[in-house]
Motif scaffolding. Structure first.
Motif, PDB file in Angstrom:
ATOM      1  N   LEU A  32      39.025  46.586  51.412  1.00  0.00           N
ATOM      2  CA  LEU A  32      40.092  45.810  52.051  1.00  0.00           C
ATOM      3  C   LEU A  32      40.334  44.503  51.314  1.00  0.00           C
ATOM      4  CD1 LEU A  32      39.157  46.391  55.808  1.00  0.00           C
ATOM      5  CD2 LEU A  32      41.028  47.439  54.516  1.00  0.00           C
ATOM      6  N   ASP A  33      39.251  43.825  50.923  1.00  0.00           N
ATOM      7  CA  ASP A  33      39.412  42.582  50.155  1.00  0.00           C
ATOM      8  C   ASP A  33      40.079  42.852  48.807  1.00  0.00           C
ATOM      9  OD1 ASP A  33      38.168  41.327  52.227  1.00  0.00           O
ATOM     10  OD2 ASP A  33      36.273  40.971  51.196  1.00  0.00           O
ATOM     11  N   HIS A  34      39.754  43.999  48.210  1.00  0.00           N
ATOM     12  CA  HIS A  34      40.348  44.328  46.914  1.00  0.00           C
ATOM     13  C   HIS A  34      41.846  44.570  47.046  1.00  0.00           C
ATOM     14  CE1 HIS A  34      39.828  45.310  42.715  1.00  0.00           C
ATOM     15  NE2 HIS A  34      40.564  46.399  42.869  1.00  0.00           N
ATOM     16  N   VAL A  35      42.266  45.132  48.180  1.00  0.00           N
ATOM     17  CA  VAL A  35      43.700  45.297  48.420  1.00  0.00           C
ATOM     18  C   VAL A  35      44.384  43.936  48.443  1.00  0.00           C
ATOM     19  CG1 VAL A  35      45.404  46.011  50.130  1.00  0.00           C
ATOM     20  CG2 VAL A  35      43.456  47.492  49.633  1.00  0.00           C
ATOM     21  N   VAL A  36      43.736  42.953  49.061  1.00  0.00           N
ATOM     22  CA  VAL A  36      44.298  41.599  49.091  1.00  0.00           C
ATOM     23  C   VAL A  36      44.392  41.042  47.676  1.00  0.00           C
ATOM     24  CG1 VAL A  36      43.982  39.247  49.961  1.00  0.00           C
ATOM     25  CG2 VAL A  36      43.408  41.203  51.417  1.00  0.00           C
ATOM     26  N   PHE A  37      43.350  41.254  46.869  1.00  0.00           N
ATOM     27  CA  PHE A  37      43.402  40.796  45.478  1.00  0.00           C
ATOM     28  C   PHE A  37      44.555  41.457  44.732  1.00  0.00           C
ATOM     29  CE2 PHE A  37      38.834  39.376  45.654  1.00  0.00           C
ATOM     30  CZ  PHE A  37      39.076  38.084  45.210  1.00  0.00           C
ATOM     31  N   ARG A  38      44.758  42.739  44.939  1.00  0.00           N
ATOM     32  CA  ARG A  38      45.857  43.440  44.270  1.00  0.00           C
ATOM     33  C   ARG A  38      47.201  42.871  44.709  1.00  0.00           C
ATOM     34  NH1 ARG A  38      44.238  45.580  39.656  1.00  0.00           N
ATOM     35  NH2 ARG A  38      42.664  47.225  39.898  1.00  0.00           N
ATOM     36  N   MET A  39      47.318  42.548  45.978  1.00  0.00           N
ATOM     37  CA  MET A  39      48.564  41.969  46.477  1.00  0.00           C
ATOM     38  C   MET A  39      48.820  40.600  45.861  1.00  0.00           C
ATOM     39  SD  MET A  39      48.210  43.031  50.515  1.00  0.00           S
ATOM     40  CE  MET A  39      49.637  42.043  51.001  1.00  0.00           C
ATOM     41  N   GLU A  40      47.733  39.914  45.507  1.00  0.00           N
ATOM     42  CA  GLU A  40      47.881  38.592  44.890  1.00  0.00           C
ATOM     43  C   GLU A  40      47.995  38.671  43.374  1.00  0.00           C
ATOM     44  OE1 GLU A  40      44.515  36.457  46.438  1.00  0.00           O
ATOM     45  OE2 GLU A  40      45.732  35.601  48.034  1.00  0.00           O
ATOM     46  N   GLY A  41      47.914  39.885  42.823  1.00  0.00           N
ATOM     47  CA  GLY A  41      48.170  40.080  41.397  1.00  0.00           C
ATOM     48  C   GLY A  41      46.984  39.969  40.481  1.00  0.00           C
ATOM     49  N   THR A  42      45.753  39.980  41.008  1.00  0.00           N
ATOM     50  CA  THR A  42      44.582  39.948  40.131  1.00  0.00           C
ATOM     51  C   THR A  42      44.294  41.341  39.592  1.00  0.00           C
ATOM     52  OG1 THR A  42      43.105  40.272  42.020  1.00  0.00           O
ATOM     53  CG2 THR A  42      43.585  38.012  41.381  1.00  0.00           C
ATOM     54  N   GLY A  43      43.720  41.397  38.390  1.00  0.00           N
ATOM     55  CA  GLY A  43      43.559  42.679  37.738  1.00  0.00           C
ATOM     56  C   GLY A  43      42.143  43.162  37.553  1.00  0.00           C
ATOM     57  N   GLN A  44      41.162  42.522  38.200  1.00  0.00           N
ATOM     58  CA  GLN A  44      39.774  42.943  38.053  1.00  0.00           C
ATOM     59  C   GLN A  44      39.542  44.276  38.778  1.00  0.00           C
ATOM     60  OE1 GLN A  44      37.641  41.655  36.160  1.00  0.00           O
ATOM     61  NE2 GLN A  44      38.045  39.479  35.889  1.00  0.00           N
ATOM     62  N   PRO A  45      38.631  45.109  38.266  1.00  0.00           N
ATOM     63  CA  PRO A  45      38.362  46.399  38.916  1.00  0.00           C
ATOM     64  C   PRO A  45      37.614  46.232  40.239  1.00  0.00           C
ATOM     65  CG  PRO A  45      36.890  46.074  37.052  1.00  0.00           C
ATOM     66  CD  PRO A  45      37.882  44.953  37.000  1.00  0.00           C
ATOM     67  N   PHE A  46      37.552  47.335  40.990  1.00  0.00           N
ATOM     68  CA  PHE A  46      36.918  47.323  42.301  1.00  0.00           C
ATOM     69  C   PHE A  46      35.437  46.970  42.210  1.00  0.00           C
ATOM     70  CE2 PHE A  46      34.417  49.795  45.437  1.00  0.00           C
ATOM     71  CZ  PHE A  46      34.821  49.137  46.591  1.00  0.00           C
TER      72      PHE A  46
END
Length: 212
Positions: A117-131
């Motif tokens: 769920l936190d990684h989804v937030v990171f993706r929404m904010e445009g960060t590109g680090q892997p899970f």
């Protein structure tokens, strides 16, 4: 310090328990410096292993304390209620053993879900680090659960401390700013609390209406 200076990444050299202890102390007392020198990525198994140990440390001593209380109940009290003392103690040992198995397993499952769920937030904010980076940061932020070796401390004080450390971990390992890290770490817990209280409010309103 080398990039893999985190003690947990040197557990083959230090031993698992010693590496875990040193990592927890470093994360709790020096989070900025520790995460700044830590490798961003780690294997899923390594992160889940840290999660399992943290959850075990957070509950072991408290569960053992309750088990000791069960064994301290006098036989006279058991006989008065027609309860077998040996059977009661056997059930207590069984519950303790089941907890020691289920707590790490459930902790790993919760960490996977929270990290996703936190990684989804990171993706929404445009960060590109892997899970794997998000999972590793989430796992390392559970270091305060080691306080659970003192009865009741890990169960009540550690989660809030861990949530604060998660912001430090996300900021350093995801190589992002404080605001992005804070949103990723706090969005899901705050949303969950909001939904929880909203559900209670709906139940209260509906119950009051039906009552009238």
């Amino acid at each position: 310090m080398p990039a893999d200076a985190l003690p947990w990444d040197r557990r083959d050299e230090l031993g698992t328990l010693r590496a875990y202890w040193q990592t927890c102390v470093a994360v709790m007392l020096r989070p900025s410096a520790t995460f700044a020198h830590a490798r961003p990525e780690g294997s899923v198994g390594s992160s889940l292993g840290f999660v399992a140990l943290s959850n075990l440390a957070g509950s072991f001593t408290t569960a053992l304390f309750y088990l000791a209380l069960l064994f301290a109940i006098p036989r006279e009290m058991m006989d008065g209620d027609n309860v077998s003392q040996s059977g009661f103690r056997l059930v207590g040992v069984g519950v303790f053993g089941a907890m020691m198995v289920l707590v790490p397993v459930m902790g790993m499952l919760v960490a996977l879900i929270n990290s996703a769920l936190d990684h989804v937030v990171f993706r929404m904010e445009g960060t590109g680090q892997p899970f794997e980076v998000t999972l590793r940061a989430n796992a390392l932020s559970l270091s305060p659960y080691m306080m659970g070796l003192i009865p009741f401390c890990g169960m009540y004080g550690a989660p809030l401390w861990a949530l604060g450390l998660r912001i430090f971990a996300y900021r350093s390992l995801h190589r992002t700013g404080w605001s992005t890290a804070a949103v990723a770490a706090l969005a899901v817990p705050l949303l969950s609390c909001g939904l929880f209280f909203a559900a209670y409010a709906v139940i209260a309103v509906v119950g009051a209406s039906l009552g009238r």
